[in-house]
Design a protein around this motif. Structure first.
Motif, short mmCIF file in Angstrom:
data_model
loop_
_atom_site.label_atom_id
_atom_site.label_comp_id
_atom_site.label_asym_id
_atom_site.label_seq_id
_atom_site.Cartn_x
_atom_site.Cartn_y
_atom_site.Cartn_z
N ARG A 141 -15.21 -1.45 -16.29
CA ARG A 141 -15.12 0.21 -15.52
C ARG A 141 -15.67 -0.17 -14.13
O ARG A 141 -16.60 -0.82 -13.97
CB ARG A 141 -16.16 1.18 -16.16
CG ARG A 141 -15.38 1.74 -17.52
CD ARG A 141 -16.39 3.04 -17.89
NE ARG A 141 -17.45 2.55 -18.42
CZ ARG A 141 -18.75 2.63 -17.97
NH1 ARG A 141 -18.73 3.53 -16.86
NH2 ARG A 141 -19.79 2.42 -18.40
N SER A 142 -15.09 0.56 -13.23
CA SER A 142 -15.48 0.32 -11.81
C SER A 142 -16.97 0.92 -11.66
O SER A 142 -17.82 0.38 -10.94
CB SER A 142 -14.43 1.00 -10.91
OG SER A 142 -14.33 2.35 -11.14
N SER A 143 -17.20 2.16 -12.37
CA SER A 143 -18.64 2.84 -12.46
C SER A 143 -19.49 1.63 -12.68
O SER A 143 -20.66 1.75 -12.20
CB SER A 143 -18.94 3.90 -12.85
OG SER A 143 -18.30 3.73 -14.22
N HIS A 198 1.13 -1.26 -0.19
CA HIS A 198 -0.16 0.08 0.05
C HIS A 198 0.63 1.35 0.02
O HIS A 198 1.92 1.37 0.67
CB HIS A 198 -0.81 -0.20 1.33
CG HIS A 198 -1.76 1.01 1.56
ND1 HIS A 198 -1.87 1.80 2.67
CD2 HIS A 198 -2.16 2.12 0.57
CE1 HIS A 198 -2.44 2.73 2.57
NE2 HIS A 198 -2.84 2.93 1.28
N CYS A 199 0.48 1.91 -0.90
CA CYS A 199 1.39 3.34 -0.92
C CYS A 199 0.57 4.46 -0.58
O CYS A 199 -0.72 4.88 -0.64
CB CYS A 199 1.71 3.68 -2.39
SG CYS A 199 1.91 5.24 -2.85
N GLU A 200 1.01 5.61 0.19
CA GLU A 200 0.46 6.59 0.91
C GLU A 200 0.82 7.98 0.43
O GLU A 200 -0.14 8.92 0.23
CB GLU A 200 0.53 6.59 2.27
CG GLU A 200 -0.36 5.72 3.13
CD GLU A 200 -0.11 5.54 4.52
OE1 GLU A 200 0.84 5.92 5.03
OE2 GLU A 200 -1.35 4.92 5.22
N GLY A 201 2.17 7.95 -0.11
CA GLY A 201 2.59 9.27 -0.45
C GLY A 201 2.35 9.36 -2.06
O GLY A 201 1.22 8.70 -2.58
N LEU A 202 3.26 10.09 -2.57
CA LEU A 202 3.43 10.09 -4.07
C LEU A 202 3.86 8.68 -4.45
O LEU A 202 4.89 8.14 -4.30
CB LEU A 202 4.39 11.11 -4.66
CG LEU A 202 3.74 12.32 -5.07
CD1 LEU A 202 4.83 13.49 -5.54
CD2 LEU A 202 2.48 12.49 -5.81
N LEU A 203 3.06 8.41 -5.83
CA LEU A 203 3.54 6.87 -6.31
C LEU A 203 5.09 6.87 -6.69
O LEU A 203 5.84 6.13 -6.31
CB LEU A 203 2.63 6.62 -7.40
CG LEU A 203 3.04 5.33 -8.15
CD1 LEU A 203 2.54 4.22 -6.98
CD2 LEU A 203 2.43 5.29 -9.38
N ILE A 204 5.54 7.95 -7.43
CA ILE A 204 6.81 8.11 -7.74
C ILE A 204 7.91 7.80 -6.75
O ILE A 204 9.00 7.26 -6.63
CB ILE A 204 7.17 9.35 -8.43
CG1 ILE A 204 8.47 9.12 -9.52
CG2 ILE A 204 7.28 10.60 -7.93
CD1 ILE A 204 8.68 7.95 -10.03
N1 COA Z 1 -8.95 -4.17 -18.16
C1 COA Z 1 -9.99 -3.66 -17.70
N2 COA Z 1 -10.04 -2.63 -17.10
C2 COA Z 1 -9.08 -2.42 -16.45
C3 COA Z 1 -7.79 -2.72 -16.77
C4 COA Z 1 -7.74 -3.70 -17.66
N3 COA Z 1 -6.40 -4.46 -17.87
N4 COA Z 1 -6.89 -2.07 -15.95
C5 COA Z 1 -7.56 -1.02 -15.36
N5 COA Z 1 -8.78 -1.10 -15.51
C6 COA Z 1 -9.76 -0.22 -15.25
C7 COA Z 1 -10.19 -0.21 -13.68
O1 COA Z 1 -11.26 -1.21 -13.44
C8 COA Z 1 -10.50 1.35 -13.35
O2 COA Z 1 -11.88 1.59 -13.94
P1 COA Z 1 -12.46 3.13 -13.47
O3 COA Z 1 -11.78 4.11 -14.28
O4 COA Z 1 -13.89 2.87 -14.24
O5 COA Z 1 -12.49 3.10 -12.22
C9 COA Z 1 -9.56 1.94 -14.42
O6 COA Z 1 -9.20 1.21 -15.41
C10 COA Z 1 -8.31 2.29 -13.78
O7 COA Z 1 -8.19 2.13 -12.54
P2 COA Z 1 -6.97 1.56 -11.75
O8 COA Z 1 -5.98 0.92 -12.64
O9 COA Z 1 -7.21 0.71 -10.31
O10 COA Z 1 -6.03 2.84 -11.27
P3 COA Z 1 -6.31 4.30 -11.27
O11 COA Z 1 -6.58 4.84 -12.79
O12 COA Z 1 -7.45 4.73 -10.45
O13 COA Z 1 -4.84 4.87 -10.95
C11 COA Z 1 -2.87 5.76 -9.88
C12 COA Z 1 -4.21 5.02 -9.66
C13 COA Z 1 -2.66 6.29 -8.47
C14 COA Z 1 -1.79 4.73 -10.30
C15 COA Z 1 -2.92 6.91 -10.50
O14 COA Z 1 -4.05 7.72 -10.09
C16 COA Z 1 -1.63 7.68 -10.54
O15 COA Z 1 -0.35 7.39 -11.00
N6 COA Z 1 -1.75 8.78 -9.76
C17 COA Z 1 -0.75 9.84 -9.59
C18 COA Z 1 -0.64 10.60 -8.20
C19 COA Z 1 -0.18 9.17 -7.14
O16 COA Z 1 1.14 9.43 -7.17
N7 COA Z 1 -0.87 8.99 -6.45
C20 COA Z 1 -0.48 7.76 -5.60
C21 COA Z 1 -0.70 7.91 -4.22
S1 COA Z 1 -0.02 6.20 -3.40
#
Ligand code: COA
Length: 159
Positions: free
Chosen positions: A127-129, A69-75
């Protein structure tokens, strides 16, 4: 020896996510499936602990996969964990802009590459929605999520 990080919100983990986890686990020595926070998304359906438990259950047969589990910035987290690259999935052209921006930023800020795996054609509609809407209407979800997750989603909407 290479370490890859596959981040996502996994709310809930879908068949699409599981396909990417399985395929990505074959491309590296260690795959860190990383539960991350997407500030653009609304109140989660499942808590962090619930999602971590789901992911651990679903990946228990994959010996080189670790769920974290990541809490801060992903990078920052990717650097802390010494990930060699990030893995993301593209479902369609509509994912492209967001992923292009994120991968460019991560390369510029953290000098880390993102490897993109194309979603399996049978998963591009996930899609999650949509999962939430179907669950809300009492529909079966087995085309979208693994069986244990279907049960959990249906229970969540029946309370
Ligand atoms: N086939 C079908 N659906 C897929 C899929 C696949 N192979 N891969 C992903 N999906 C879908 C998921 O169900 C989800 O659907 P939704 O948009 O309707 O909810 C969507 O694609 C993407 O979701 P998911 O891959 O779970 O993650 P995300 O897009 O919410 O991304 C981060 C999350 C954190 C990676 C992204 O927001 C990011 O890089 N943010 C940068 C900021 C940061 O550093 N945040 C991290 C804090 S720790």
């Amino acid at each position: 020896m290479s370490t890859a990080m596959y981040p996502g919100t996994f709310d809930p983990p879908s068949l699409g996510h599981m396909d990417i986890i399985r395929r990505a686990s074959k491309l590296c020595s260690k795959l860190l499936v990383t539960l991350a926070h997407n500030s653009g998304k609304n109140t989660p359906l499942f808590s962090i602990n619930e999602r971590l438990s789901f992911l651990k259950l679903l990946t228990q047969d994959l010996r080189n996969v670790e769920v974290i589990h990541c809490e801060g910035l992903l990078i920052d987290f990717a650097q802390e964990k010494k990930a060699d690259f990030i893995v993301r999935s593209l479902r369609s052209i509509s994912d492209y802009d967001f992923e292009f921006e994120m991968s460019s930023a991560n390369r510029k800020i953290g000098n880390i590459e993102t490897l993109f795996l194309m979603a399996d054609p049978s998963h591009v509609h996930i899609r999650s929605s949509l999962i939430r809407e179907l669950a809300h209407s009492g529909k079966r979800l087995l085309e979208y999520v693994p069986e244990p997750i279907e049960e959990a989603v249906r229970r969540r909407f029946s309370t």
